[in-house]
Scaffold this active site. Structure first.
Site, short mmCIF file in Angstrom:
data_model
loop_
_atom_site.label_atom_id
_atom_site.label_comp_id
_atom_site.label_asym_id
_atom_site.label_seq_id
_atom_site.Cartn_x
_atom_site.Cartn_y
_atom_site.Cartn_z
N GLU A 95 61.25 -122.56 86.50
CA GLU A 95 62.21 -121.84 85.67
C GLU A 95 61.54 -121.04 84.55
OE1 GLU A 95 65.94 -122.79 82.63
OE2 GLU A 95 65.34 -124.31 84.09
N ASP B 128 65.04 -127.00 84.73
CA ASP B 128 65.56 -127.99 83.79
C ASP B 128 66.79 -128.68 84.39
OD1 ASP B 128 63.67 -127.32 81.88
OD2 ASP B 128 65.00 -125.97 80.78
N TYR C 8 61.53 -98.36 73.70
CA TYR C 8 60.80 -97.89 72.51
C TYR C 8 60.56 -96.38 72.52
CZ TYR C 8 60.06 -102.45 70.46
OH TYR C 8 60.26 -103.65 69.86
#
Length: 375
Positions: free
Chosen positions: A203, A256, A125
Site C-alpha cells: 500500500e 493496512d 507549477y
C-alpha cells in the site's frame, strides 16, 4: 529455501492453468491515437461554436455506482448505458472546469507532439495561479483521462525485473536500496526479464522502503514489489496487470488492516468506477490478500498501543465496502471485513514492528508465503 516456497509454487501452477483460459486483451495507444482523440474533442467544440451553440463536454460520472456492474472474471466494468455529466462553458458552475480541461488538453497535445514528458506537479507549477491547487489539477487530469480514455504515474517498483522502455532505454529494478519509478508508458514496455516467484503489491512507499532496507527481494526469494503510494494511479495498475500477464506468477497484496487499505486492494483486483472502461487492461482478479488481515491483529497479539479505534469515516467506509458485490462474492474476505467491523479497530502494517523490529520481513511474510497464509 526451495521448501520454503512450496505453497507459492503450487499456487503458480494453478494460476498457469487458469491463465490459459483468461482474456488478455490489452490495447496499445499510440501517440497518433492520443493526438487524434484530442483533435476530435476540439472539433466537436468548434462545430458547436460555428452553429452558435455553447460548447459542451460530456464526461462519464466517475462517482456513480449506477454506471458500473460487477463481472467476477474481470472486475468493475462499464454498463452500456452510462450516465454522463455535461460540462458547459456557459454555466457558472462548470465554466471554470471547462476552461481548465481545455488548458490541460492543450498542454497534453504539445507534450505528445514534441515527444516530451511532464508530471502533474510540473504542470501545476507551470501555472499555479490558473489551477489554484494541486488537488484541482488532479481532478481535471482524471476527467481528461476519462474523456480521452487514457492513463496517468506515481508508483514505484523494485525487485527481480529488467525491461526495455519503448525508446530502447534499459531499466533494471534490481536495487537493494532504492525503487524505480513506474514507467509512464507501460504499454510500450518490452523484453521483460524476471525470475520472480511472486509479485507483492504494498500500500505505502514506506513499507516498500522497509522491505528494501531488509533486502527482502533477494534474501527471502526473487520477487517484485510495487506500490501505487496509497490509492493507485493507472500506470501502477497497468504495470501489475502487465507483469501478471507476462510472468504468470501469483500476485499478493500487503495493505493496512483498515477500510482504506481494503479499498486500495480491491482497486487492483476489481478496478474502480472512474476507470471501468479500461477494466480488461487494469484489473488482476487473481490478487490474493496476504495481509495485514484484521484477524491477524489478535492472532499475532499486536500490542494495544498500536491498535487504532474506528473513526466515523471508517464506519462509513466499511459499510460501503460490505455493500459491494465483489466483497460478498469472496466469503473469506467478507469474514475479515465483518471481523473488522465487529471489533471496530484497525492497524497499520507498521504496527508489526511493535512486536519486534524485523517481525514483518523475518517472521510475518516468510511464514505467510511458506504456509499459504493468504485469502
Amino acid at each position: 529455501m526451495a521448501e520454503q516456497f512450496t505453497e507459492v509454487d503450487r499456487l503458480r501452477e494453478t494460476l498457469l492453468e487458469s491463465l490459459e483460459k483468461a482474456d488478455k486483451r490489452q490495447e496499445d495507444i499510440s501517440r497518433e491515437d492520443v493526438l487524434s482523440r484530442i483533435e476530435n474533442v476540439i472539433q466537436t467544440i468548434v462545430i458547436s461554436v460555428s452553429k452558435g451553440e455553447a460548447p459542451v463536454l460530456k464526461v462519464m460520472n466517475r462517482s456513480s455506482w449506477t454506471n458500473v456492474r460487477f463481472q467476477k472474471s474481470v472486475g468493475l466494468v462499464l454498463k452500456a448505458d452510462v450516465s454522463l455529466m455535461a460540462i458547459r462553458c456557459d454555466c457558472p458552475s462548470s465554466a471554470t472546469k471547462f476552461a481548465l480541461i481545455l488548458k490541460l488538453l492543450s498542454v497534453i497535445y504539445k507534450l505528445v507532439q514534441s515527444d516530451s514528458y511532464a508530471t502533474k506537479r510540473d504542470i501545476y507549477y507551470n501555472d499555479v495561479q490558473l489551477f489554484g491547487s494541486q488537488r484541482t489539477l488532479d481532478f481535471i487530469v482524471d476527467d481528461v483521462s476519462c474523456l480521452l480514455k487514457l492513463a496517468t504515474s506515481k508508483g514505484f517498483i523494485s525487485g527481480d525485473l529488467c525491461y526495455l522502455e519503448e525508446d530502447g532505454t534499459k531499466v533494471d529494478c534490481n536495487s537493494s536500496s532504492a525503487a524505480t519509478p513506474v514507467s509512464s508508458n507501460v504499454n510500450g514496455i518490452r523484453n521483460i526479464v524476471s525470475s520472480a516467484k511472486f509479485i507483492l503489491i504494498v500500500e505505502k512507499d514506506a513499507t516498500l522502503q522497509r522491505l528494501l532496507d531488509d533486502d527482502f527481494c533477494t534474501r527471502l526469494s526473487p520477487c517484485i514489489i510495487i506500490t501505487g503510494k496509497g490509492m493507485p494511479d493507472v500506470n501502477s495498475r497497468l504495470m501489475v496487470r502487465k507483469l501478471w500477464d507476462e510472468l504468470h506468477v501469483p500476485v499478493f497484496a500487503l495493505v493496512d488492516a483498515d477500510p482504506h487499505g481494503i479499498e486500495i486492494m480491491c482497486i487492483y483486483k476489481y478496478g474502480s468506477m472512474s476507470m471501468a472502461f479500461e477494466a480488461h487492461s487494469l484489473t488482476v482478479p487473481s490478487v490474493l490478500w496476504l495481509g495485514l488481515l484484521p484477524s491477524d491483529i489478535q492472532r499475532y497479539r499486536v500490542p494495544e498501543e498500536s491498535i487504532i479505534p474506528f473513526s466515523q469515516a471508517d464506519e462509513s467506509k466499511i459499510n460501503s465496502l460490505r455493500n459491494r458485490t465483489y466483497i460478498a462474492c469472496q466469503p473469506a474476505w467478507e469474514r475479515e471485513v465483518q471481523t473488522m467491523q465487529r471489533l471496530k479497530q484497525k492497524a497499520e502494517i507498521q504496527s508489526l514492528a511493535s512486536i519486534a523490529p524485523h517481525f514483518l520481513t523475518r517472521v510475518y511474510l516468510p511464514n505467510k508465503l511458506r504456509y499459504g497464509g493468504w485469502i
